[in-house]
Write an enzyme that holds these catalytic residues in place. Structure first.
Site, PDB file in Angstrom:
ATOM      1  N   SER A  13       0.829  -1.204   0.000  1.00 21.70           N
ATOM      2  CA  SER A  13       0.000   0.000   0.000  1.00 21.70           C
ATOM      3  C   SER A  13       0.865   1.256   0.000  1.00 21.70           C
ATOM      4  O   SER A  13       0.567   2.248  -0.673  1.00 21.70           O
ATOM      5  CB  SER A  13      -0.889   0.011   1.245  1.00 21.70           C
ATOM      6  OG  SER A  13      -1.474  -1.252   1.418  1.00 21.70           O
ATOM      7  N   ASP A  18       1.862  -7.964  10.470  1.00 22.58           N
ATOM      8  CA  ASP A  18       3.166  -8.644  10.403  1.00 22.58           C
ATOM      9  C   ASP A  18       4.309  -7.834  11.031  1.00 22.58           C
ATOM     10  O   ASP A  18       5.373  -8.377  11.307  1.00 22.58           O
ATOM     11  CB  ASP A  18       3.542  -8.926   8.937  1.00 22.58           C
ATOM     12  CG  ASP A  18       2.648  -9.965   8.289  1.00 22.58           C
ATOM     13  OD1 ASP A  18       1.721 -10.448   8.958  1.00 22.58           O
ATOM     14  OD2 ASP A  18       2.880 -10.297   7.108  1.00 22.58           O
ATOM     15  N   ARG A  70      14.263 -31.399  17.930  1.00 21.05           N
ATOM     16  CA  ARG A  70      14.348 -32.714  18.603  1.00 21.05           C
ATOM     17  C   ARG A  70      15.039 -32.545  19.955  1.00 21.05           C
ATOM     18  O   ARG A  70      14.646 -33.167  20.958  1.00 21.05           O
ATOM     19  CB  ARG A  70      15.128 -33.708  17.729  1.00 21.05           C
ATOM     20  CG  ARG A  70      14.348 -34.183  16.517  1.00 21.05           C
ATOM     21  CD  ARG A  70      15.073 -35.328  15.842  1.00 21.05           C
ATOM     22  NE  ARG A  70      15.195 -36.476  16.725  1.00 21.05           N
ATOM     23  CZ  ARG A  70      16.050 -37.490  16.526  1.00 21.05           C
ATOM     24  NH1 ARG A  70      16.850 -37.489  15.472  1.00 21.05           N
ATOM     25  NH2 ARG A  70      16.098 -38.502  17.379  1.00 21.05           N
TER      26      ARG A  70
HETATM   27  O1  F6P Z   1      -1.737  -8.768   6.258  1.00 24.88           O
HETATM   28  C1  F6P Z   1      -0.642  -9.580   6.395  1.00 24.88           C
HETATM   29  C2  F6P Z   1      -1.062 -11.007   6.248  1.00 24.88           C
HETATM   30  O2  F6P Z   1      -2.042 -11.304   7.206  1.00 24.88           O
HETATM   31  C3  F6P Z   1       0.079 -12.001   6.327  1.00 24.88           C
HETATM   32  O3  F6P Z   1       0.429 -12.329   7.651  1.00 24.88           O
HETATM   33  C4  F6P Z   1      -0.473 -13.171   5.548  1.00 24.88           C
HETATM   34  O4  F6P Z   1       0.559 -13.929   4.987  1.00 24.88           O
HETATM   35  C5  F6P Z   1      -1.306 -12.506   4.491  1.00 24.88           C
HETATM   36  O5  F6P Z   1      -1.648 -11.223   4.978  1.00 24.88           O
HETATM   37  C6  F6P Z   1      -2.551 -13.238   4.112  1.00 24.88           C
HETATM   38  O6  F6P Z   1      -3.173 -12.545   3.085  1.00 24.88           O
HETATM   39  P1  F6P Z   1      -4.608 -12.894   2.515  1.00 24.88           P
HETATM   40  O7  F6P Z   1      -5.601 -12.482   3.559  1.00 24.88           O
HETATM   41  O8  F6P Z   1      -4.697 -12.083   1.280  1.00 24.88           O
HETATM   42  O9  F6P Z   1      -4.629 -14.369   2.308  1.00 24.88           O
END
Ligand code: F6P
Length: 352
Positions: free
Chosen positions: A104, A127, A206
């Site tokens: 974005s 994230d 492990r």
């Molecule tokens: O917004 C980030 C995120 O939630 C990531 O953690 C994840 O990999 C991705 O978006 C999932 O995206 P979507 O909702 O488009 O599957």
């Protein structure tokens, strides 16, 4: 001024608090505020609504985004970008607040070029993979959601003498796994950034299982929090650990849980709400000052950009944010190195 706001990319709890603050601050300071539906996709269609007091009433506590969001592929192409600029001009928008993550903000940076419209970004991504900000909107809520889920899983794991592999979101960034894993008292935290080979990772885990289920251990469970960004499918890791489970953890069995999109929803924490409000307030002030192509950042660990009157909020050119984000993704960023150093120090203590 005519100010517009949009939310883009993966939604993040706290986005609504930011939208409301742009609307309320904007109106309070004499501006007209529009909301653009469904991120850049809505901008391309000119899909807008007036964000009056009624439209944003009582939304601070809500997860998701009342405006809707999208991952808009057209914005990656020059014709889509030209159309977005044309829509901004046609709608008479003088300042655009973009709330979202890496993709974005990349779109925001492109739009800011050759555009009379001021573009101001606010980082929002669970994230925590946006450069030059200590936190993005949504991270704190996501961490708390994961911790609550892990606490519940730990109860049932202990009752059944089980190993649990819990996968959490974080496409290319292990921050959520790291922070939530520590807070949930996980016995191991695994993520992609340390680039361990599959064999080395399996050997390490492990060792953790032998420690947790050995004859001298009082533990009845092992909680392993793994990041989605780990370059090894969950089923594969489970299968590798299962091969030796009888030997490493006699009498225990192993289960997997993928938390997935559960991590992205829910009411924002107080921290996410307040952080979103303070960033959004600063965004409106920046737009008034005529500043463009910048992102407001929250308590950066390695300060970049300029301070604002709010001691937690900094202004960073989006170009610098994107460069640092790229370094975070390729592992050369100081912040990623410091996270790894910390985790390396504590890994052996987790299964203590
Ligand atoms: O917004 C980030 C995120 O939630 C990531 O953690 C994840 O990999 C991705 O978006 C999932 O995206 P979507 O909702 O488009 O599957």
């Amino acid at each position: 001024m005519k100010i517009a706001v949009l939310t883009s990319g993966g939604d993040a709890p706290g986005m609504n608090a930011a939208i409301r603050t742009v609307a309320v601050t904007g109106a309070g300071r004499g501006h007209e505020v529009l909301g653009i539906r469904h991120g850049y996709a809505g901008l391309l269609r000119g899909d807008v609504l007036r964000l009056d007091a009624h439209a944003v009433d009582n939304i601070t506590r809500m997860g998701g985004t009342i405006l809707g969001s999208s991952r808009c592929l057209e914005m990656m192409r020059p014709d889509g970008q030209a159309q977005a600029r044309a829509q901004l001009a046609a709608l008479g928008i003088e300042a655009l607040v973009v709330i979202g993550g890496n993709g974005s903000l990349t779109g925001a940076h492109v739009l800011a070029k050759d555009s009379p419209c001021k573009i101001v970004g606010i980082p929002a991504s669970i994230d925590n993979d946006v450069g030059h900000t200590g936190l993005a909107i949504g991270v704190d809520t996501a961490v708390n959601t994961i911790v609550e889920a892990c606490d519940r899983i730990a109860d049932t794991a202990r009752a059944h003498r089980r190993v649990f592999l819990v996968e959490v979101m974080g496409r290319k960034c292990g921050f959520l796994a790291m922070r939530a894993g520590l807070a949930a008292e996980a016995e191991a935290i695994v993520f992609g950034e340390d680039h361990l080979s599959e064999d080395a990772l399996v050997e390490r885990l492990r060792g953790v299982l032998r420690k947790c289920f050995g004859p001298d251990s009082f533990k009845n469970r092992a909680l392993i929090v793994r990041s989605e960004g780990l370059d090894l499918p969950p089923g594969r890791l489970a299968a590798r650990l299962n091969e030796h489970l009888a030997e490493d953890a006699p009498g225990a069995d192993l289960r997997e849980t993928v938390l997935g999109h559960v991590v992205r929803g829910g009411n924002p924490t107080a921290l996410d709400r307040v952080l979103a409000m303070r960033l959004a307030y600063a965004a409106v002030v920046c737009a008034e000052m005529g500043v463009s192509d910048v992102m407001l950042s929250w308590e950066p660990a390695f300060p970049a950009g300029k301070r604002t009157p709010d001691p937690s909020v900094w202004i960073v050119p989006i170009a610098e944010v994107l460069e640092e984000t790229a370094r975070m993704l390729d592992g050369t960023s100081e912040i990623v190195k410091s996270r790894l150093k910390l985790l390396e120090k504590v890994q052996d203590l987790l299964a203590f």
